[in-house]
Scaffold this active site. Structure first.
Site, short mmCIF file in Angstrom:
data_model
loop_
_atom_site.label_atom_id
_atom_site.label_comp_id
_atom_site.label_asym_id
_atom_site.label_seq_id
_atom_site.Cartn_x
_atom_site.Cartn_y
_atom_site.Cartn_z
N CYS B 300 0.82 -1.23 0.00
CA CYS B 300 0.00 0.00 0.00
C CYS B 300 0.84 1.26 0.00
O CYS B 300 0.36 2.33 -0.34
CB CYS B 300 -0.89 0.07 1.23
N LYS B 359 2.84 9.33 -2.93
CA LYS B 359 1.65 9.06 -3.75
C LYS B 359 1.66 9.88 -5.03
O LYS B 359 1.06 9.50 -6.02
CB LYS B 359 0.38 9.37 -2.95
N GLU B 362 3.68 7.80 -7.27
CA GLU B 362 2.94 6.59 -7.61
C GLU B 362 1.91 6.86 -8.71
O GLU B 362 1.78 6.08 -9.66
CB GLU B 362 2.24 6.04 -6.36
N GLU B 367 2.69 2.46 -15.31
CA GLU B 367 1.80 1.29 -15.29
C GLU B 367 0.44 1.60 -14.67
O GLU B 367 -0.45 0.75 -14.68
CB GLU B 367 2.47 0.11 -14.56
#
Lengths: 160, 574
Positions: B300, B359, B362, B367
């Site tokens: 996570c 984040k 991310e 992808e």
């Protein structure tokens, strides 16, 4: 680091590996390793910093920090011949600035820089400690005293 | 415990042996100014602002590094001390840009506060200022070396608490700078984007990269359907960022505030946290039953993921293939929700409010485009959200409590505890226990995995089979667990790793300043949120059940794999 993609077997930097092998497991090895690497390669290159960090188990940022902290370590290739023009008080009053200017003009570089052909590096220096010879400069381990600007070109020409 | 007694400004104080003079001063209720000192970091004694007079000492003493001694007489407020502190501060200010009015940290800057508190009204020293370019190479963090005062807090945080060491001192004397390796941009070195440096920087030298303007633009675009998701940890920290007490739970006010900012729907990352538990729980069961790679490690925390990619690429097969709740949300919003609403993925703009700077990275991974476009468009930190509320003139404290929108705003207490270290583990165990045993779990509180201890271990009985688990938070603690896995010593089946100390409530996008007490208060609030929820188990979330019925089929289905799972990329260590 076993090898590179060039097709040759064996480590990419055998001398570096040899130095690291001798210091394996020793605490406080960083500065001696950096000194030996510089002696072997003339300067401390980026791949060496990464490899030293790996081998000694310390962060690469720490190795880079130490290498940039000390004036003795060089992170760029240096010339075959190192020119140091004394900037001490005695030399200063006897025209050191003109000597340095003549060296800079002859080589086309500033103190701290290296000629493109890697022949000369001018290294800044505060005082060489032989005021009786003022103004004075050193090329490698040779001392050249009682200089005048017109002698500079001839002296440098002797160093290939 | 051995105690020593000393006097501070005439007061007698007792402290444990081994404490510093600064500890003793604080025990006496006196505040001395500090700058390079941070309660969670090893003291370094570099800035000289905490100097005090100690009877018998030849010079002023830096109280943060001086050991307290029996019988010591300390004076913290003498003319000599005040002059020395002010001089030290003025010398720092002489080499600091005077652009407080437009600085990110205006109003929350330790240097600015000290200049005010110490009565510096002019700087007597003039000279050249450091000139260095900003580093905006990273999608998460911006460095402005001109504002750096060389306190080294970021260096110690990055090197000692996180053991990443992306930042270090370079050069000497006047030329000293704090830089990434070889003066590269943060995007070109092994930085994990955790942003812990931004939470300890006393000035504006390291900050998050802000995407507030992009979000305002989207909100002002009538052709965009702009939706927002809020991470579990934000509801217990956004009020703190707006000046309310630490640990204030502000879920309802935050939802109301987001509606007033103009978001078309206000949804909850807790919804996809529940979804993560279903997918990851089944992944665990599959690995347990089919001899897959164990322990399974949670995925996570994007700072942890990038850390694993750089420093432990050989352990990548241990990582759960589940995307983080943020990315699951983006993928579900731009497919399932888009279909329901009759919208194209490119017409939806997904904003995340995260306690996290990693984040931001991310969301920009190549992808993370399961819907055909970026699944998450912009990521804001808790701090950036607080600034948007201020800019919009929203009086947060007087807002009414409002509810999240359905369906992506429906969640359980299990989703909420993702915000604290141990929470993902506990949420997973609640579900895995019931799936495996078919029995109702009586006591939902797995207290062994809660709290701020660096590495926590527990074992759970599942129908006679014992499952051993471990939980680590902060990357130095994570390393301890990973080294044991590498050495074949840890016999765990399931491991939770969170990048930041305390978990997401201590994330790099959370309110500044932070310390252990504040982390503990935020964690307490998270468990209060959990306890107050009508549903506390992810598999009971009716919106998640419907999502499987209408769209995904079953856990680990082909569609789930396409939308909710990902793969990882080994990255160089240097």
């Amino acid at each position: 680091m076993s090898g590179c993609a060039c097709g040759n077997s064996g480590p990419q930097y055998p001398e570096l590996e040899e130095i690291l092998a001798r210091y394996a497991g020793q605490r406080g090895a960083l500065i001696p390793v950096l000194q030996e690497v510089q002696a072997a390669y003339g300067y401390i290159f980026e791949d060496a910093i990464v490899r030293i960090a790996e081998a000694l188990g310390i962060p690469a940022t720490s190795v880079y920090g130490v290498a940039t902290f000390y004036a003795q370590f060089h992170l760029k290739p240096r010339g075959r011949h190192v020119v140091r023009v004394c900037q001490g008080t005695a030399c200063h009053v006897r025209g050191a600035a003109k000597i340095l200017a003549a060296v800079e003009k002859e080589l086309g570089i500033k103190p701290g820089e290296t000629t493109e052909d890697l022949r000369f590096t001018i290294e800044p220096v505060a005082c060489l400690g032989c005021c009786g010879l003022a103004p004075v400069m050193m090329v490698n381990d040779d001392t050249h005293g009682r200089l005048t600007p017109d002698k500079v070109a001839e002296i440098l020409a002797a160093y290939e | 415990m051995e105690y020593i007694t000393l006097t501070v400004d005439g007061q007698t104080v007792q402290v444990e042996k081994g404490k510093t003079v600064l500890d003793a001063i604080q025990a006496a209720g006196i505040k001395v100014p500090t700058l390079c000192y941070h309660p969670e970091l090893r003291p370094e004694g570099a800035c000289r602002l905490c100097v005090v007079e100690v009877k018998g000492a030849k010079t002023l003493v830096a109280s943060c590094v001086a050991p307290a001694a029996d019988g010591m007489e300390v004076k913290t407020n003498t003319p000599f001390v005040r002059e020395a502190r002010r001089t030290a501060l003025e010398l720092l200010l002489a080499n600091h840009p005077n652009d407080c009015l437009t600085c990110e940290r205006n109003g929350n800057c330790e240097l600015q506060t000290l200049a005010h508190d110490l009565g510096v009204r002019e700087v007597r020293y003039q000279g050249p200022k450091r000139s260095a370019a900003k580093d905006a190479s990273s999608p998460a963090i911006v460095r402005d070396p001109e504002k750096c005062i060389l306190c080294g807090r970021c260096v110690r945080m990055c090197g000692e608490v996180q053991e990443v060491a992306a930042l270090g001192y370079v050069g000497r004397g006047w030329d000293t700078m704090v830089l990434p390796l070889f003066d590269r941009g943060l995007a070109e070195v092994a930085c994990v984007n955790c942003g812990q440096c931004t939470t300890v920087c006393p000035t504006g030298a390291i900050t998050e990269k802000s995407y507030v303007d992009e979000v305002w633009d989207a909100l002002g675009d009538p052709n965009k359907h702009v939706i927002v998701q809020t991470a579990p940890a934000v509801r217990v920290s956004v009020a703190e960022a707006l000046g309310m007490p630490v640990g204030t739970i502000a879920t309802g006010k935050m939802v109301a505030g987001l509606r007033r900012l103009g978001f078309d729907r206000v949804f909850d990352t807790d919804f996809t946290a529940d979804l993560t538990i279903i997918e990851e729980g089944h992944e665990l069961l599959e690995r347990l039953n089919s001899g897959g790679t164990l322990p399974l490690i949670t995925s996570c925390s994007p700072g942890w993921i990038k850390f694993c990619e750089h420093f432990y690429p050989d352990l990548l097969p241990h990582l759960s293939t589940c995307k983080s709740p943020q990315q699951m949300f983006g993928a579900v919003a731009k497919t399932y929700y888009a279909e329901k609403m009759g919208l194209k993925p490119e017409d939806i703009y997904v904003v995340s409010i995260m306690p996290c700077t990693a984040k931001k990275f991310e969301a920009q991974r190549p992808e993370m485009t399961a819907s055909g476009v970026a699944d998450v468009d912009a990521v804001l930190t808790t701090r950036e959200l607080a600034r948007m509320f201020k800019e919009a003139g929203i009086d947060f404290a007087t807002l009414p409590d409002e509810e999240y929108d359905a369906p992506l705003g429906i969640s359980t207490g299990a989703g909420a505890i993702f915000g604290a270290t141990g929470g993902v583990m506990e949420a997973a165990l609640r579900t895995v226990y019931e799936v495996v045993t078919g029995e109702t779990l009586e006591n939902l509180d797995f207290t062994e995995v809660r709290g701020l201890e660096g590495v926590k271990e527990a074992s759970v009985d599942l129908n006679g089979k014992t499952v051993k688990v471990a939980v680590a938070h902060g990357l130095a603690n994570a390393k301890k667990v990973l080294e044991r896995i590498k050495a074949g010593e840890g016999d765990w089946q399931f491991v939770e790793i969170m990048c930041c100390p305390g978990g997401c409530i201590g994330g790099g996008g959370q309110p500044i300043p932070v310390d252990r007490e504040k982390r503990a208060a935020r964690i307490k609030a998270i468990y209060e949120v959990d306890a107050s929820m009508p549903m506390r188990k992810s598999h009971e979330n009716p919106a998640v059940v419907t999502l499987y019925q209408e769209f995904l089929g079953k856990p680990l289905s082909e569609k789930s794999h396409e939308l909710l799972h990902t793969h990882y990329t080994p990255r160089p260590r240097f």
